[in-house]
Design a protein around this motif. Structure first.
Motif, PDB file in Angstrom:
ATOM      1  N   VAL A   1       0.817  -1.220   0.000  1.00 36.57           N
ATOM      2  CA  VAL A   1       0.000   0.000   0.000  1.00 36.57           C
ATOM      3  C   VAL A   1       0.845   1.264   0.000  1.00 36.57           C
ATOM      4  O   VAL A   1       0.324   2.363  -0.138  1.00 36.57           O
ATOM      5  CB  VAL A   1      -0.974   0.071   1.208  1.00 36.57           C
ATOM      6  CG1 VAL A   1      -1.915  -1.113   1.218  1.00 36.57           C
ATOM      7  CG2 VAL A   1      -0.230   0.197   2.532  1.00 36.57           C
ATOM      8  N   ASP A   2       2.150   1.114   0.192  1.00 31.68           N
ATOM      9  CA  ASP A   2       2.940   2.320   0.388  1.00 31.68           C
ATOM     10  C   ASP A   2       4.278   2.309  -0.338  1.00 31.68           C
ATOM     11  O   ASP A   2       4.438   2.933  -1.386  1.00 31.68           O
ATOM     12  CB  ASP A   2       3.142   2.544   1.890  1.00 31.68           C
ATOM     13  CG  ASP A   2       3.722   3.905   2.203  1.00 31.68           C
ATOM     14  OD1 ASP A   2       3.543   4.814   1.390  1.00 31.68           O
ATOM     15  OD2 ASP A   2       4.357   4.058   3.264  1.00 31.68           O
ATOM     16  N   SER A   3       5.247   1.545   0.181  1.00 33.90           N
ATOM     17  CA  SER A   3       6.614   1.766  -0.284  1.00 33.90           C
ATOM     18  C   SER A   3       6.923   1.292  -1.696  1.00 33.90           C
ATOM     19  O   SER A   3       7.854   1.800  -2.322  1.00 33.90           O
ATOM     20  CB  SER A   3       7.628   1.170   0.701  1.00 33.90           C
ATOM     21  OG  SER A   3       7.274  -0.127   1.076  1.00 33.90           O
TER      22      SER A   3
ATOM     23  N   ALA B 293      -2.050   0.990   9.086  1.00 36.59           N
ATOM     24  CA  ALA B 293      -1.896   2.390   9.523  1.00 36.59           C
ATOM     25  C   ALA B 293      -1.735   3.304   8.306  1.00 36.59           C
ATOM     26  O   ALA B 293      -2.368   4.361   8.222  1.00 36.59           O
ATOM     27  CB  ALA B 293      -0.696   2.524  10.460  1.00 36.59           C
ATOM     28  N   GLU B 294      -0.909   2.864   7.344  1.00 38.12           N
ATOM     29  CA  GLU B 294      -0.698   3.704   6.152  1.00 38.12           C
ATOM     30  C   GLU B 294      -1.953   3.715   5.272  1.00 38.12           C
ATOM     31  O   GLU B 294      -2.280   4.731   4.655  1.00 38.12           O
ATOM     32  CB  GLU B 294       0.508   3.218   5.333  1.00 38.12           C
ATOM     33  CG  GLU B 294       1.825   3.136   6.103  1.00 38.12           C
ATOM     34  CD  GLU B 294       2.564   4.478   6.270  1.00 38.12           C
ATOM     35  OE1 GLU B 294       2.086   5.509   5.758  1.00 38.12           O
ATOM     36  OE2 GLU B 294       3.615   4.462   6.948  1.00 38.12           O
ATOM     37  N   ALA B 295      -2.670   2.591   5.219  1.00 38.49           N
ATOM     38  CA  ALA B 295      -3.898   2.534   4.423  1.00 38.49           C
ATOM     39  C   ALA B 295      -4.928   3.527   4.983  1.00 38.49           C
ATOM     40  O   ALA B 295      -5.531   4.314   4.232  1.00 38.49           O
ATOM     41  CB  ALA B 295      -4.463   1.117   4.418  1.00 38.49           C
TER      42      ALA B 295
ATOM     43  N   GLY C 273       0.820  12.429   9.969  1.00 39.60           N
ATOM     44  CA  GLY C 273       1.124  11.562  11.113  1.00 39.60           C
ATOM     45  C   GLY C 273       2.584  11.227  11.267  1.00 39.60           C
ATOM     46  O   GLY C 273       2.998  10.643  12.262  1.00 39.60           O
ATOM     47  N   HIS C 274       3.401  11.612  10.260  1.00 36.42           N
ATOM     48  CA  HIS C 274       4.802  11.184  10.276  1.00 36.42           C
ATOM     49  C   HIS C 274       5.739  12.121  11.032  1.00 36.42           C
ATOM     50  O   HIS C 274       6.764  11.679  11.529  1.00 36.42           O
ATOM     51  CB  HIS C 274       5.312  10.968   8.847  1.00 36.42           C
ATOM     52  CG  HIS C 274       4.872   9.657   8.258  1.00 36.42           C
ATOM     53  ND1 HIS C 274       3.546   9.335   8.086  1.00 36.42           N
ATOM     54  CD2 HIS C 274       5.580   8.577   7.844  1.00 36.42           C
ATOM     55  CE1 HIS C 274       3.460   8.121   7.550  1.00 36.42           C
ATOM     56  NE2 HIS C 274       4.685   7.637   7.403  1.00 36.42           N
ATOM     57  N   THR C 275       5.408  13.403  11.090  1.00 34.01           N
ATOM     58  CA  THR C 275       6.295  14.307  11.842  1.00 34.01           C
ATOM     59  C   THR C 275       6.229  13.957  13.328  1.00 34.01           C
ATOM     60  O   THR C 275       7.252  13.799  13.990  1.00 34.01           O
ATOM     61  CB  THR C 275       5.895  15.778  11.604  1.00 34.01           C
ATOM     62  OG1 THR C 275       5.767  15.971  10.195  1.00 34.01           O
ATOM     63  CG2 THR C 275       6.953  16.722  12.131  1.00 34.01           C
TER      64      THR C 275
ATOM     65  N   ILE D  97       7.217  -0.468  15.885  1.00 30.78           N
ATOM     66  CA  ILE D  97       7.624  -0.455  14.484  1.00 30.78           C
ATOM     67  C   ILE D  97       6.987   0.751  13.778  1.00 30.78           C
ATOM     68  O   ILE D  97       6.074   1.386  14.315  1.00 30.78           O
ATOM     69  CB  ILE D  97       7.305  -1.791  13.759  1.00 30.78           C
ATOM     70  CG1 ILE D  97       5.824  -2.141  13.804  1.00 30.78           C
ATOM     71  CG2 ILE D  97       8.125  -2.916  14.362  1.00 30.78           C
ATOM     72  CD1 ILE D  97       5.460  -3.425  13.034  1.00 30.78           C
ATOM     73  N   HIS D  98       7.487   1.040  12.563  1.00 34.77           N
ATOM     74  CA  HIS D  98       7.107   2.277  11.875  1.00 34.77           C
ATOM     75  C   HIS D  98       5.581   2.524  11.836  1.00 34.77           C
ATOM     76  O   HIS D  98       5.111   3.583  12.230  1.00 34.77           O
ATOM     77  CB  HIS D  98       7.703   2.297  10.466  1.00 34.77           C
ATOM     78  CG  HIS D  98       7.286   3.475   9.647  1.00 34.77           C
ATOM     79  ND1 HIS D  98       7.768   4.749   9.881  1.00 34.77           N
ATOM     80  CD2 HIS D  98       6.402   3.590   8.628  1.00 34.77           C
ATOM     81  CE1 HIS D  98       7.210   5.582   9.036  1.00 34.77           C
ATOM     82  NE2 HIS D  98       6.377   4.910   8.256  1.00 34.77           N
ATOM     83  N   GLY D  99       4.839   1.527  11.358  1.00 35.35           N
ATOM     84  CA  GLY D  99       3.392   1.709  11.224  1.00 35.35           C
ATOM     85  C   GLY D  99       2.709   2.023  12.553  1.00 35.35           C
ATOM     86  O   GLY D  99       1.732   2.784  12.597  1.00 35.35           O
TER      87      GLY D  99
ATOM     88  N   CYS E 127       4.109   3.677  15.012  1.00 34.56           N
ATOM     89  CA  CYS E 127       4.421   5.079  15.304  1.00 34.56           C
ATOM     90  C   CYS E 127       3.562   6.016  14.439  1.00 34.56           C
ATOM     91  O   CYS E 127       3.158   7.085  14.894  1.00 34.56           O
ATOM     92  CB  CYS E 127       5.896   5.353  15.066  1.00 34.56           C
ATOM     93  SG  CYS E 127       6.936   4.444  16.208  1.00 34.56           S
ATOM     94  N   VAL E 128       3.280   5.581  13.215  1.00 34.44           N
ATOM     95  CA  VAL E 128       2.420   6.381  12.339  1.00 34.44           C
ATOM     96  C   VAL E 128       1.004   6.468  12.930  1.00 34.44           C
ATOM     97  O   VAL E 128       0.360   7.523  12.896  1.00 34.44           O
ATOM     98  CB  VAL E 128       2.382   5.803  10.907  1.00 34.44           C
ATOM     99  CG1 VAL E 128       1.326   6.479  10.049  1.00 34.44           C
ATOM    100  CG2 VAL E 128       3.758   5.945  10.249  1.00 34.44           C
ATOM    101  N   ALA E 129       0.526   5.361  13.502  1.00 31.25           N
ATOM    102  CA  ALA E 129      -0.808   5.368  14.123  1.00 31.25           C
ATOM    103  C   ALA E 129      -0.847   6.360  15.280  1.00 31.25           C
ATOM    104  O   ALA E 129      -1.797   7.153  15.420  1.00 31.25           O
ATOM    105  CB  ALA E 129      -1.178   3.964  14.604  1.00 31.25           C
TER     106      ALA E 129
END
Ligand code: ADP
Ligand code: ZN
Length: 359
Positions: A135-137, A183-185, A246-248, A262-264, A266-268
């Motif tokens: 969905v993302d990278s 989270a990215e979706a 959500g990334h900053t 993990i990254h996702g 932290c994005v949540a």
């Protein structure tokens, strides 16, 4: 299902399927057969999927070889890329040869970077096997490696010839990795496509149960959002910024307690802060806020974090790659399904949002 990515420099399809069966035909369509092909995969993915993919492709190519590296972000460095080059040279891969990234974001980033640099660039194809990569990278052409502890410090924009997504690979993905991709979706829904967000909310059970139809809709919905943004802004100069929703906040949390999240995840948490920021400005309602936390929690994602200091997270936000001239920019919503960047909003509002996620 299929969609097209158009950038200034190239155009390529994303093919979404629930098996690998359509892969040979995808190569035929872009006339990439009849040459040497090298599949790159990691030590977790290779034992599950490499044989199947290899068997499907053998016969259509001059030669099919594979290189497996040790799974994990620790492998994402120039030493391992140099091992790739050694292997390519040994196998006499040339400018006509093609690389296939079979794996998650780490495999995709590294293979893409190797493809961009070996002999000044050879064709490559993405076959992402994590939800995050699907969905993302894998969409957007970002490739690269970490350098001396700095994430993605060395890299290039380099587009694949096509992306082939087999959603059934998600059946073997660790549940925590699946959640991270969700989270990215969800993020894509909030910043670009309200209907897609509602699809996720309404069909949450089917998605969590890995129902093939629901999965393909999720992957399609996200790829469509990314395609829209990337086609308008290939090299991240303007619109693409909204993907940092959500990334900053999230990156700062990730740096401070990345060893347990993990990254996702932290994005949540970061998205929860960014949504609170939007709510403070009266752009979304308390009900929207609650619905957001509910959907993230449903996918087993955290929406807050314990035992860290808000001051530390705030300070860390100044070190974000995307912080310009010592000013923090916050991607926020003007309404559900539409985002913009708030430039330098000031300490008070940011601290309030951080106060909301630090428990
Ligand atoms: P990302 O989350 O950025 O896609 P990775 O490439 O590191 O990052 O993938 C996350 C982890 O999941 C890695 O340990 C990887 O080996 C593993 N993995 C990737 N795809 C699958 C899959 N389909 N089944 C099982 N494990 C997988
Ligand atoms: Zn992200």
């Amino acid at each position: 299902m299929e969609l097209k990515i158009k950038t200034k420099t190239s155009e390529y399809p994303i093919i979404i399927n629930d098996s690998f069966k359509g892969l040979p035909e995808a190569f035929e369509r872009v006339s990439l057969t009849g040459r040497k092909l090298c599949i790159i995969s990691d030590s977790n993915v290779a034992p599950i999927y490499l044989d199947e993919v290899k068997k499907l492709l053998e016969g259509r190519f001059l030669k099919v070889v594979s290189y497996v590296f040790e799974a994990g972000e620790n492998s994402k460095n120039l030493d391992v890329i140099s091992d790739f080059y050694d292997f390519f040279a040994r196998e006499q891969l040339d400018r006509r040869s093609v690389l296939v990234a079979l794996g998650g974001g780490v495999t995709g980033d590294m293979t893409g970077f190797a493809a961009a640099t070996y002999m000044r660039g050879i064709p490559f194809v993405q076959v992402p096997t994590t939800l995050l990569a699907q969905v993302d990278s894998s969409v957007g052409g970002k490739t690269g490696v970490d350098y001396k502890g700095n994430k993605n410090m060395v890299g290039a924009f380099y587009q694949p010839w096509f992306v082939y997504i087999n959603t059934s690979t998600l059946n073997t993905l660790p549940p925590r990795e699946f959640s991270a991709g969700m989270a990215e979706a969800v993020k894509h829904g909030y910043i670009i496509d309200k209907d897609y967000l509602y699809y996720i909310m309404v069909n949450r059970q089917a998605i969590k149960a890995l129902d093939p139809k629901a999965l393909s809709k999720v992957v399609y919905g996200s790829c469509k959002c990314k395609a829209y943004v990337v086609s308008k802004d290939e090299k991240e100069t303007g619109l693409r910024e909204i993907l940092n929703f959500g990334h900053t906040f999230g990156h700062a949390v990730e740096t401070i307690c990345g060893f347990r999240l993990i990254h996702g995840e932290c994005v949540a948490i970061g998205m929860t802060a960014a949504l609170y920021f939007s709510m403070q400005r009266g752009r979304i309602t308390q009900r929207d806020m609650k619905a957001a936390q509910e959907i993230l929690t449903y996918f087993d994602l955290p929406v807050d974090v314990k035992d860290i200091s808000t001051e530390k997270v705030y300070e860390q936000m100044f070190y974000d790659k995307k912080t310009k001239d010592n000013k923090i920019n916050i991607v926020t919503l003007d309404k559900i399904g539409s985002a913009y960047t708030e430039k330098d909003p000031g300490e008070e509002e940011i601290m309030a949002a951080l106060g909301y996620i630090v428990k």
